[in-house]
Design an enzyme around this catalytic site. Sequence first.
Site, PDB file in Angstrom:
ATOM      1  CG  ASP A  35      -1.957   1.043   1.240  1.00 11.98           C
ATOM      2  OD1 ASP A  35      -2.766   1.048   0.294  1.00 11.98           O
ATOM      3  OD2 ASP A  35      -1.973   1.880   2.159  1.00 11.98           O
ATOM      4  CD  GLU A  68      -1.866   2.278  -3.772  1.00 12.10           C
ATOM      5  OE1 GLU A  68      -2.903   2.889  -4.050  1.00 12.10           O
ATOM      6  OE2 GLU A  68      -1.338   2.366  -2.639  1.00 12.10           O
TER       7      GLU A  68
END
Length: 544
Positions: free
Chosen positions: A205, A266
């Site tokens: 993330d 990401e």
Amino acid sequence: MTTVEETGGSWWRDAVVYQLYIRSFADGDGDGLGDIAGIRARLGYLRDLGVDALWINPWYPSPMADAGYDVADYRAVEPAFGTGEDAAALVREAHGLGLRVILDIVPNHTSDQHAWFRAAVAAGPGSPERARYHFRPGVGDAPPNDWRSVFGGPAWTRLPDGDWYLHLFDSAQPALNWNLPEVRAEFESILRFWFDRGVDGFRIDVAHALDKDADLPDVGGEEEAMLAAAGGDGHPFWDRDGVHEIYRGWRRVADSYAEQKVFVAEAWVSSPERLIRYLRPDELHTAFNFDYLGAPWDPAALRTVIDASLSTMHAVDAPATWVLSNHDVVRHVSRLGRPLASGHSLNDLPPHETLDRALGRRRARAAALLLFALPGGAYVYQGDELGLWEVEDLPDDVRQDPAWRRSGGAEIGRDGCRVPLPWSGTEAPFGFSPDGAAGAPWLPQPADFAGVTAQAQDGDPASMLTLYRTALALRRAVPQLGDGPMEWLPAEPGVLAFSRGEGFTCLVNLSDAPIALPGGRVLLATEALSGSLPVDAAVWLTDR
Ligand code: NOJ
């Protein structure tokens, strides 16, 4: 049946990864929230769909201030989703069906209910417990600097004792201090914890945000520009060079296992050149291709992003990846059905009145054949295979995205792409929860989901589900697909035409008139063909 042991170590170079947004996939216990039991009951569906791996959004204990991206304990499972034993059973069963399992790790911030943050709050200003986060005194009554939260408002919140703490997202997501060796060691230990339990990899993330300028200088400029600038050039928190050392350490952890363990980043960075820095041979394996996701339905734009992706990835010997939707962006049926749309959020797209959903669906079919024919890996967001659209008319009082709340409703937020999946039946909960369930789905499903349930599409030759199943079966059967070379072929203006090795051709017609079909046997087409390829349609051809 092929188990994961029987597939090779480089599976990740061209895997089709299915994103499971756990709270909206399938509800096994009837509380209206998806869970591990729901996934386990649908593993056969995923195997039959033909994907290679599952990426499961955060399933850890969480107060759910940001749908699980606020983690209270990285080594356990949220009770509403199941138990550690359920998680182990899921990994085991998925492996038995040949499906790899990728978890989601959230290293930029913890929950404000994580033991570390609670200890930091209790210990007071200047304590070693506070050093694990970014605590600072303010400037008078103002925050320490001008940084803004991605979800709106300042990136700082003040505690009653006067100290401020940094959060790039919600105030319930305090940012960790990655300059501290203890933080680095803790996350390497968390990786090992799950790798030891058979997990095959992690999606990272906000992988580009971990390293912050310790001086915390002002960014300056407008809020929009501050957050949009994806960093690189001395930005104090986005895509700083220091982040790469962290991933070199993570790669050493992954490589210490006999089985292949992988990472996908990401990272919303400013260019493909910045992105491949994350994919050098001693760092991460792959990254989401957000330039591709954001490209408009325009032949020149698509060709440019495909070329840039392939040539830059080639430089570090990383496979390209291709993605159309995820849990943070407007579903692509609803993007492609709008006039030349290239934004991610409803706020940036042309208004709802301009949406032609049938057109969006038709283009989504063509986009799927393009996606699966390109070299490298592909991501499918749950519901893509059903042709789901963005639910744009959710009542305000059911919206849960912190971006909606923190912006006072100015940002519509991401709830519309997170509506629970329709599996069967003609009315809500459409098989998402078991019959007689006590709880309603956590977001309401629209009545017109009745026409697109998995059950309704099963066996229908014209359905999106059949298209996905057929395309993925062919992707396995046709050796030229997946990893490997591609070559653009001469084509009429507005047409994307390319070959994959010998004898396989993909054509996508983005012009405004049908085009003549070249010779060859049709393997799969998104629309009925009669000697020509219609507008907004795609075809796979073989000369064998
Ligand atoms: C990216 C995740 O995909 C998104 O859902 C989340 O809100 C932010 N990171 C913060 O963790």
